[in-house]
Design a protein around this motif. Structure first.
Motif, PDB file in Angstrom:
ATOM      1  N   PRO A 325       0.786  -1.239   0.000  1.00  0.00           N
ATOM      2  CA  PRO A 325       0.000   0.000   0.000  1.00  0.00           C
ATOM      3  C   PRO A 325       0.814   1.283   0.000  1.00  0.00           C
ATOM      4  O   PRO A 325       0.292   2.331  -0.352  1.00  0.00           O
ATOM      5  N   TYR A 326       2.076   1.215   0.360  1.00  0.00           N
ATOM      6  CA  TYR A 326       2.898   2.430   0.410  1.00  0.00           C
ATOM      7  C   TYR A 326       3.570   2.731  -0.925  1.00  0.00           C
ATOM      8  O   TYR A 326       4.308   3.717  -1.040  1.00  0.00           O
ATOM      9  N   LEU A 327       3.327   1.900  -1.940  1.00  0.00           N
ATOM     10  CA  LEU A 327       3.898   2.113  -3.271  1.00  0.00           C
ATOM     11  C   LEU A 327       2.796   2.192  -4.313  1.00  0.00           C
ATOM     12  O   LEU A 327       1.776   1.503  -4.214  1.00  0.00           O
ATOM     13  N   ASP A 328       2.993   3.040  -5.309  1.00  0.00           N
ATOM     14  CA  ASP A 328       2.072   3.111  -6.442  1.00  0.00           C
ATOM     15  C   ASP A 328       2.034   1.752  -7.135  1.00  0.00           C
ATOM     16  O   ASP A 328       3.076   1.206  -7.518  1.00  0.00           O
ATOM     17  N   LYS A 329       0.853   1.193  -7.308  1.00  0.00           N
ATOM     18  CA  LYS A 329       0.725  -0.127  -7.905  1.00  0.00           C
ATOM     19  C   LYS A 329       1.332  -0.183  -9.292  1.00  0.00           C
ATOM     20  O   LYS A 329       1.819  -1.246  -9.722  1.00  0.00           O
ATOM     21  N   GLU A 330       1.325   0.931  -9.997  1.00  0.00           N
ATOM     22  CA  GLU A 330       1.814   0.958 -11.377  1.00  0.00           C
ATOM     23  C   GLU A 330       3.321   0.762 -11.467  1.00  0.00           C
ATOM     24  O   GLU A 330       3.853   0.546 -12.557  1.00  0.00           O
ATOM     25  N   ILE A 331       4.016   0.818 -10.354  1.00  0.00           N
ATOM     26  CA  ILE A 331       5.470   0.662 -10.391  1.00  0.00           C
ATOM     27  C   ILE A 331       5.870  -0.802 -10.583  1.00  0.00           C
ATOM     28  O   ILE A 331       7.014  -1.102 -10.893  1.00  0.00           O
ATOM     29  N   PHE A 332       4.899  -1.708 -10.408  1.00  0.00           N
ATOM     30  CA  PHE A 332       5.153  -3.135 -10.584  1.00  0.00           C
ATOM     31  C   PHE A 332       4.442  -3.664 -11.823  1.00  0.00           C
ATOM     32  O   PHE A 332       3.395  -3.164 -12.216  1.00  0.00           O
ATOM     33  N   GLU A 333       5.016  -4.712 -12.413  1.00  0.00           N
ATOM     34  CA  GLU A 333       4.247  -5.600 -13.258  1.00  0.00           C
ATOM     35  C   GLU A 333       3.556  -6.588 -12.316  1.00  0.00           C
ATOM     36  O   GLU A 333       4.055  -6.878 -11.229  1.00  0.00           O
ATOM     37  N   TRP A 334       2.398  -7.116 -12.732  1.00  0.00           N
ATOM     38  CA  TRP A 334       1.636  -7.996 -11.854  1.00  0.00           C
ATOM     39  C   TRP A 334       1.314  -9.302 -12.540  1.00  0.00           C
ATOM     40  O   TRP A 334       1.038  -9.345 -13.742  1.00  0.00           O
ATOM     41  N   ASP A 335       1.384 -10.371 -11.781  1.00  0.00           N
ATOM     42  CA  ASP A 335       0.945 -11.693 -12.225  1.00  0.00           C
ATOM     43  C   ASP A 335      -0.226 -12.057 -11.327  1.00  0.00           C
ATOM     44  O   ASP A 335      -0.057 -12.528 -10.209  1.00  0.00           O
ATOM     45  N   GLY A 336      -1.461 -11.796 -11.808  1.00  0.00           N
ATOM     46  CA  GLY A 336      -2.605 -11.836 -10.908  1.00  0.00           C
ATOM     47  C   GLY A 336      -2.486 -10.686  -9.927  1.00  0.00           C
ATOM     48  O   GLY A 336      -2.325  -9.531 -10.333  1.00  0.00           O
ATOM     49  N   ASP A 337      -2.543 -10.997  -8.629  1.00  0.00           N
ATOM     50  CA  ASP A 337      -2.351  -9.931  -7.639  1.00  0.00           C
ATOM     51  C   ASP A 337      -0.983 -10.016  -6.981  1.00  0.00           C
ATOM     52  O   ASP A 337      -0.752  -9.480  -5.909  1.00  0.00           O
ATOM     53  N   ARG A 338      -0.043 -10.661  -7.662  1.00  0.00           N
ATOM     54  CA  ARG A 338       1.309 -10.843  -7.141  1.00  0.00           C
ATOM     55  C   ARG A 338       2.290 -10.008  -7.954  1.00  0.00           C
ATOM     56  O   ARG A 338       2.240 -10.006  -9.181  1.00  0.00           O
ATOM     57  N   PRO A 339       3.182  -9.250  -7.309  1.00  0.00           N
ATOM     58  CA  PRO A 339       4.170  -8.495  -8.082  1.00  0.00           C
ATOM     59  C   PRO A 339       5.067  -9.444  -8.872  1.00  0.00           C
ATOM     60  O   PRO A 339       5.675 -10.355  -8.304  1.00  0.00           O
ATOM     61  N   ALA A 340       5.123  -9.255 -10.177  1.00  0.00           N
ATOM     62  CA  ALA A 340       5.859 -10.170 -11.060  1.00  0.00           C
ATOM     63  C   ALA A 340       7.318  -9.710 -11.150  1.00  0.00           C
ATOM     64  O   ALA A 340       7.740  -9.123 -12.143  1.00  0.00           O
ATOM     65  N   GLN A 341       8.060  -9.994 -10.120  1.00  0.00           N
ATOM     66  CA  GLN A 341       9.450  -9.581 -10.022  1.00  0.00           C
ATOM     67  C   GLN A 341      10.381 -10.694 -10.522  1.00  0.00           C
ATOM     68  O   GLN A 341      10.046 -11.886 -10.426  1.00  0.00           O
ATOM     69  N   TYR A 342      11.557 -10.317 -11.005  1.00  0.00           N
ATOM     70  CA  TYR A 342      12.554 -11.309 -11.390  1.00  0.00           C
ATOM     71  C   TYR A 342      12.978 -12.092 -10.151  1.00  0.00           C
ATOM     72  O   TYR A 342      13.325 -11.511  -9.124  1.00  0.00           O
ATOM     73  N   LEU A 343      12.930 -13.406 -10.237  1.00  0.00           N
ATOM     74  CA  LEU A 343      13.247 -14.298  -9.115  1.00  0.00           C
ATOM     75  C   LEU A 343      12.395 -13.977  -7.891  1.00  0.00           C
ATOM     76  O   LEU A 343      12.810 -14.199  -6.755  1.00  0.00           O
ATOM     77  N   THR A 344      11.210 -13.455  -8.117  1.00  0.00           N
ATOM     78  CA  THR A 344      10.238 -13.014  -7.106  1.00  0.00           C
ATOM     79  C   THR A 344      10.693 -11.792  -6.333  1.00  0.00           C
ATOM     80  O   THR A 344       9.979 -11.348  -5.430  1.00  0.00           O
ATOM     81  N   ALA A 345      11.843 -11.203  -6.671  1.00  0.00           N
ATOM     82  CA  ALA A 345      12.436 -10.193  -5.788  1.00  0.00           C
ATOM     83  C   ALA A 345      12.878  -8.905  -6.463  1.00  0.00           C
ATOM     84  O   ALA A 345      12.889  -7.858  -5.816  1.00  0.00           O
ATOM     85  N   PHE A 346      13.257  -8.918  -7.738  1.00  0.00           N
ATOM     86  CA  PHE A 346      13.928  -7.780  -8.367  1.00  0.00           C
ATOM     87  C   PHE A 346      13.015  -7.123  -9.402  1.00  0.00           C
ATOM     88  O   PHE A 346      12.564  -7.770 -10.343  1.00  0.00           O
TER      89      PHE A 346
END
Length: 462
Positions: A325-346
């Motif tokens: 909630p403290y970050l703009d959602k648009e800053i992430f790519e999303w896989d469903g409601d999960r942030p789609a980060q490289y290796l889940t982290a980057f």
């Protein structure tokens, strides 16, 4: 939005990294950053470590009867085993004590700023402006989001009006709350199964509403925790699945005998339902199975098969949305409601924006936290000491797209978006470390850290 003036007035901590959240994921990050000499500040909105495992943490989904879903000997932080006197599946109180002991042992508590929620995080060129509630914003070179996933309930809507009580599992604390009530639990994930068992013991009558059948794995197989066998299995999935399916048919039998639908998927194509107690209550008719809800009708619930029940309390065990909630959602790519980060982290587009713990997996979450924290910490160290190495890893962040689910071929559902197979994940992280010439976590590193913490405490003692 913060003005540019506010950003320019931010306290300069640009040599450091901010960790948000002091649950298990945040503590894992703190230990590894400290191990590699990466400067950091650590924020926690509550007054203690432990995250959801502290039942007094406002908003936690924790309940009195909760136990760890993976077993003691495969679940702990790296090189910091859970005590032998813990149960095979430790209680929520034991996990909370273990987490607090971990923080104390490695001197992590002394860095954490407790009672300090973060209200805003935003990018400013190559740094991050982090705003603690009621304080001056601070400028960091990176941010690790470790604030957890089970805080924002996912509540479905059904047609009609219900005159009884409707709650979500996040509000459940004790089976005693069900006393004297006719209770319907909606959803049969692992928490839903636990809460259904609470209802079976305390409610006047207890029911579970399910949309599909599940493969139920008993917590013990031949007297040993079920996941202890999986740790040693190296056979391919095409062979492992039929072997284990045959074993479950022998140990559990036909679940349709107790009213559960026949599973419409193969074993491991959904997150496993690990619960022996539920089988006990189904076998003893302490709880009855209903299919999906069609609508509400006053004090009745009408199901898709046309049957109806008079119900006092409907409790949705329907999961959580993974919000930051403290970050703009648009800053992430999303896989469903999960942030789609490289290796889940980057984050692939915003340097030094990390997530730890925003993951759904089938085993040993704390060990996985340590594995990814180890990679994050060495990358942050290399940005200062080996910039060419850091740039090489940044190319991997941008271009490498591994399949971390392996051969599971999971059912399409919000819960399984971005699902990670623990074995596949650890193997891929090992390949990354080898390619980057980064260190593995070696047994004994925790002892050296513990000695360093104790030595510092002795020097600082009056």
């Amino acid at each position: 939005m913060h003005s540019n003036a506010t950003q320019s007035e931010a306290m300069d901590r640009s040599s450091a990294v901010a960790i948000i959240g002091a649950g298990p994921a945040g503590l894992s990050a703190g230990r590894l950053l400290r191990h590699y000499g990466v400067e950091y500040d650590h924020f926690e909105r509550h007054n203690n470590v432990g995250g959801i495992w502290d039942i007094d943490n406002p908003g936690t989904p924790m309940y009195e009867s909760a136990h760890f879903i993976s077993s003691r000997d495969v679940s702990g932080f790296f090189d910091f085993p859970m005590p032998d006197h813990f149960g095979d599946y430790p209680s929520r109180a034991q996990i909370f004590d273990y987490t607090k002991d971990f923080a104390r042992t490695f001197g992590l508590e002394e860095i954490i700023e407790f009672g300090t929620p973060i209200t805003d995080v935003r990018a400013d060129d190559d740094t991050w402006i982090v705003t603690p509630a009621g304080q001056t914003p601070r400028r960091y070179r990176g941010v690790i989001c470790a604030s957890g996933t089970n805080w924002h309930p996912r509540v479905p809507r059904h047609r009609g009006n219900f005159t009884g009580e409707i709650r979500h599992a996040v509000s459940h604390r004790s089976g005693r709350d069900f006393a004297g009530k006719r209770v319907l639990i909606v959803g049969l994930g692992n928490s839903g199964a636990d809460i259904a068992c609470d209802a079976a013991q305390f409610a006047d009558s207890a029911y579970i509403s399910v949309r599909r059948g599940y493969h139920i794995v008993p917590k013990h197989v031949f007297g040993r925790p079920a996941d202890s066998f999986d740790e040693g299995i190296t056979m391919p999935m095409w062979l492992e699945r039929p072997v284990l399916s045959a074993l479950l048919r022998l140990l559990v039998g036909d679940v349709t005998r107790w009213g559960l639908p026949k599973p419409d998927h193969k074993l491991f194509q959904t997150h496993p339902l690990l619960n022996s107690q539920l089988l006990h209550h189904l076998q003893h008719a302490d709880i009855a199975v209903k299919n999906d809800i069609e609508r509400f009708d006053g004090d009745h619930v009408v199901f898709t098969d046309g049957s109806r029940l008079e119900i006092d309390l409907v409790l949705y065990a329907t999961g959580y949305e993974m919000r930051i909630p403290y970050l703009d959602k648009e800053i992430f790519e999303w896989d469903g409601d999960r942030p789609a980060q490289y290796l889940t982290a980057f984050n692939r587009h915003h340097r030094n924006l990390f997530t730890i713990g925003f993951i759904e997996t089938n085993s040993s979450a704390y060990t996985l936290f340590d594995n990814i924290s180890n990679v994050i910490a060495q990358y942050l160290r290399d940005q200062v000491t080996r910039p060419e190495s850091a740039r090489k890893f940044e190319e991997m962040i941008a271009n490498d797209r591994p399949n971390l689910a392996g051969s599971l071929h999971l059912v399409d559902s919000p819960r399984h978006a971005g699902y990670v197979d623990a074995k596949v994940y650890k193997k891929h992280l090992a390949r990354v470390r080898k390619q980057m010439k980064w260190s593995d976590l070696e047994p004994g590193f925790a002892s050296s850290m513990r000695e360093a913490v104790n030595s510092t405490a002795t020097r600082n003692r009056p």
